[in-house]
Scaffold this active site. Sequence first.
Site, short mmCIF file in Angstrom:
data_model
loop_
_atom_site.label_atom_id
_atom_site.label_comp_id
_atom_site.label_asym_id
_atom_site.label_seq_id
_atom_site.Cartn_x
_atom_site.Cartn_y
_atom_site.Cartn_z
N SER A 229 0.75 -1.35 -0.01
CA SER A 229 0.04 -0.02 -0.04
C SER A 229 0.85 1.30 0.09
O SER A 229 1.71 1.23 -0.82
CB SER A 229 -1.05 -0.26 1.20
N ASP A 449 -9.32 -4.51 -5.31
CA ASP A 449 -8.73 -3.97 -4.21
C ASP A 449 -9.29 -2.56 -3.85
O ASP A 449 -9.37 -1.81 -4.76
CB ASP A 449 -7.20 -3.91 -4.28
N HIS A 477 -7.55 -5.80 0.31
CA HIS A 477 -6.42 -4.86 0.09
C HIS A 477 -5.06 -5.80 0.30
O HIS A 477 -4.65 -6.41 1.07
CB HIS A 477 -6.33 -3.97 1.11
#
Length: 508
Positions: A229, A449, A477
């Site tokens: 991320s 996602d 995610h």
Amino acid sequence: MNAPRRRLHGFVAVLGSCGLLLTACAAGDLRQAPAGALAAAPAVGAAGAVPAELARYYGQKPGWKACAGVPSFQCADIEVPLDYDRPEGGDITLAAIRQKATGSGAARVGSLQMNPGGPGSSAIAYLLGNADSFSPAVRAAYDLVAVDPRGVGASTLVDCAETSTAAPDPGARRADIGASAAAYAEVAAECSRHAGRLLPHVGTLDAARDMDVIRAVLGDKRLHYLGFSYGTYLGATYAELFPSHVGRMVLDGAVDPALDGYDFTIGQARGYEVAWKSFAADCATRPDCPVGHSVQEADRILNTLVATLNRTPLRQGKDITVTGDSVLGAVVLGLRSPAWEALRAALAQLRAGDTTAVQALLGVDEESDPGDQSYYAVSCLSSALGTWSTVAQAQAALPEFRRAAPQFGEYYAGTLPMCTQWPVRPDQSAHPITAAGAAPILVVGTLRDPATPYPWAQALAGQLSSGRLLTWDGDGHTAYHQGSTCVESAVDDYLTQGQLPSSGTVCV
């Protein structure tokens, strides 16, 4: 990565200022000026030579010791300059842990640095909780290393003092955007008062420079890295600053660094819309689905729940108030994990007037998370993550957000004023990152996602001169360590053998 409580969960967009970076502000346009309005700072030591004023940092020998109460891990502190442009101005401390490789000789590759995202999430906490998730092959090849970035966790911390306010519930309705902006301004004022000296020096550029010092301190010629991320943005920034130092780099749940904060935020709202539709379609096949038996019915029921609870919140247990925006926060968490079973249970209880499961998803019994403060401090230094909208601009953006994401657009629009009053302006611009000359970089994207939508992974892999995209046809995610044998094998083969997956590989 786990987002701090009481802000948008997952990696969240921040929008930036109507000062240096925005054009047409008077007309309410939140989009940034062209890339290059703020150029990235020059790399430190990118050509291989370490500047004399930094030699003592690159050459330090940390005293690794057994971590108290944590068998098999070693702990150390690493010193870095507060300000790389003025290293004589003082040092800060980075807390590091490592688990030594189980292999030796030819089996050993080096050290694997990692960052779980946030920004503001502790890398140390991530490694302590997930070390056993790594395969025997990876654990044989690498010392697993986690360093809390500057401003975060056990490192020199952005501490805005106990008097600083927690972030407002980001799911602001139109009438609440002003109140939300005022709460964000209070956080900014407290952070300026209590952590003002540190605030200009906790951005992604400085964290990437720290990673190169850590690489040298660990004795690695090249940086081997696993980022999730926001950690992909940090990794890509490192590759841009130090392309010749890149080793085996995996960027999972990728951020597109070319997006400005406005498009970033609205893109994330769309991502959660896609994820909600996937959850609703799955739920509709179950006889006990609490939101009906079609996606359209699920949309209607969620909208009704949110509207009803925003008008008449439920107050249950420990004087906790659950609003419709709280419900959206719980849904966001359930979609990101993905914790679909827990989300179904929470929605079923909620329809019966019981908020217990929603509270559990939100973690409302936890203490305030200091990661909130470092989240703001890091995010507001990057114009790629944030613009700085006024209340009027945020309200003007609501119609476009609602059109783009009927379920989540208004919720995400509530974050637009987050950096408006932040005392430090960005030091990094939104721009494509090519990292020309870097070794192959593996970018991993998940089709549904919600927090870092799949098109962002496609974009980053396409920008990087040595990028290779690995796709997972999955939900939630990030992809690595999420249960896909195909993804595990592809990433592990790359980390341990340097073997990239074939171009166009899609794991199902």
